[in-house]
Design a protein around this motif. Structure first.
Motif, PDB file in Angstrom:
ATOM      1  N   ALA A  64       0.845  -1.190   0.000  1.00 15.26           N
ATOM      2  CA  ALA A  64       0.000   0.000   0.000  1.00 15.26           C
ATOM      3  C   ALA A  64       0.880   1.238   0.000  1.00 15.26           C
ATOM      4  O   ALA A  64       1.981   1.220   0.545  1.00 15.26           O
ATOM      5  N   PRO A  65       0.392   2.328  -0.594  1.00 15.25           N
ATOM      6  CA  PRO A  65       1.177   3.555  -0.536  1.00 15.25           C
ATOM      7  C   PRO A  65       1.276   4.043   0.909  1.00 15.25           C
ATOM      8  O   PRO A  65       0.402   3.776   1.718  1.00 15.25           O
ATOM      9  N   ALA A  66       2.351   4.719   1.210  1.00 16.58           N
ATOM     10  CA  ALA A  66       2.543   5.211   2.567  1.00 16.58           C
ATOM     11  C   ALA A  66       1.468   6.244   2.903  1.00 16.58           C
ATOM     12  O   ALA A  66       1.145   7.095   2.092  1.00 16.58           O
ATOM     13  N   THR A  67       0.908   6.135   4.096  1.00 18.50           N
ATOM     14  CA  THR A  67      -0.098   7.100   4.511  1.00 18.50           C
ATOM     15  C   THR A  67       0.602   8.324   5.074  1.00 18.50           C
ATOM     16  O   THR A  67       1.656   8.202   5.706  1.00 18.50           O
ATOM     17  N   PRO A  68       0.041   9.506   4.842  1.00 19.33           N
ATOM     18  CA  PRO A  68       0.696  10.709   5.360  1.00 19.33           C
ATOM     19  C   PRO A  68       0.693  10.698   6.886  1.00 19.33           C
ATOM     20  O   PRO A  68      -0.193  10.138   7.516  1.00 19.33           O
ATOM     21  N   ALA A  69       1.698  11.326   7.442  1.00 15.60           N
ATOM     22  CA  ALA A  69       1.807  11.406   8.892  1.00 15.60           C
ATOM     23  C   ALA A  69       0.704  12.304   9.440  1.00 15.60           C
ATOM     24  O   ALA A  69       0.288  13.251   8.800  1.00 15.60           O
ATOM     25  N   VAL A  70       0.240  11.978  10.636  1.00 12.42           N
ATOM     26  CA  VAL A  70      -0.753  12.808  11.315  1.00 12.42           C
ATOM     27  C   VAL A  70      -0.012  13.588  12.388  1.00 12.42           C
ATOM     28  O   VAL A  70       0.513  13.015  13.335  1.00 12.42           O
ATOM     29  N   ILE A  71       0.047  14.886  12.213  1.00 14.56           N
ATOM     30  CA  ILE A  71       0.746  15.763  13.135  1.00 14.56           C
ATOM     31  C   ILE A  71      -0.266  16.341  14.112  1.00 14.56           C
ATOM     32  O   ILE A  71      -1.331  16.813  13.706  1.00 14.56           O
ATOM     33  N   GLY A  72       0.052  16.321  15.391  1.00 15.82           N
ATOM     34  CA  GLY A  72      -0.811  16.903  16.408  1.00 15.82           C
ATOM     35  C   GLY A  72      -0.045  17.890  17.260  1.00 15.82           C
ATOM     36  O   GLY A  72       1.110  17.652  17.602  1.00 15.82           O
ATOM     37  N   CYS A  73      -0.703  19.003  17.582  1.00 19.07           N
ATOM     38  CA  CYS A  73      -0.092  20.031  18.431  1.00 19.07           C
ATOM     39  C   CYS A  73      -1.110  20.490  19.466  1.00 19.07           C
ATOM     40  O   CYS A  73      -2.288  20.642  19.142  1.00 19.07           O
ATOM     41  N   PRO A  74      -0.675  20.752  20.695  1.00 19.27           N
ATOM     42  CA  PRO A  74      -1.610  21.246  21.694  1.00 19.27           C
ATOM     43  C   PRO A  74      -2.083  22.672  21.404  1.00 19.27           C
ATOM     44  O   PRO A  74      -3.078  23.113  21.949  1.00 19.27           O
ATOM     45  N   SER A  75      -1.395  23.374  20.522  1.00 19.75           N
ATOM     46  CA  SER A  75      -1.750  24.737  20.157  1.00 19.75           C
ATOM     47  C   SER A  75      -2.045  24.799  18.653  1.00 19.75           C
ATOM     48  O   SER A  75      -1.218  24.388  17.844  1.00 19.75           O
TER      49      SER A  75
END
Length: 128
Positions: free
Chosen positions: A17-28
């Motif tokens: 499968a193609p690589a899934t994009p990263a999920v970036i999380g920030c508290p702000s």
């Protein structure tokens, strides 16, 4: 297979499968927007920055999709939409690009227990 041979690499398996994009999380939300702007809205570039221990992370991290438990808040700014999601490892919701990750559906027993609690609280309000 021919293309892989021409490029000098091995062919990928047909089921890869193609690589899934990263999920970036920030508290702000402001820090998420800064990180995205500086990485030209490319999740892979943002994830690469977060993997560098010497880079400024702005409090952001790559989130595991299975760690997201609920959608807590939503915001739209300048034509871009963002979700704040609850994550198991912290009590502070993490801002992400809207739709990048969705909470897993609760297990059958958990959904029924939550429904029973909701029904009970509704009946308490009626009786008062």
């Amino acid at each position: 297979m021919v293309l892989a041979t021409l490029l000098g690499g091995a062919a990928l398996p047909a089921h890869a499968a193609p690589a899934t994009p990263a999920v970036i999380g920030c508290p702000s939300l402001a820090n998420l927007r800064i990180l995205l702007r500086e990485s030209k809205a490319d999740p892979a570039k943002a994830a690469a920055r977060l993997s560098d221990s010497k880079a400024e992370h702005l409090g952001c991290a790559v989130l595991g999709k299975d760690a997201v438990t609920a959608l807590v808040d939503h915001a739209a700014l300048n034509g871009s939409a963002y979700d704040c999601v609850a994550v198991r490892s912290t009590s502070v919701c993490q801002w992400t690009v809207a739709g990048a990750v969705t909470p897993r559906a609760p297990r059958r027993g958990q959904a029924e227990a939550a429904k029973g609690t909701k029904d009970k609280s509704a009946s308490d309000k009626v009786s008062r």
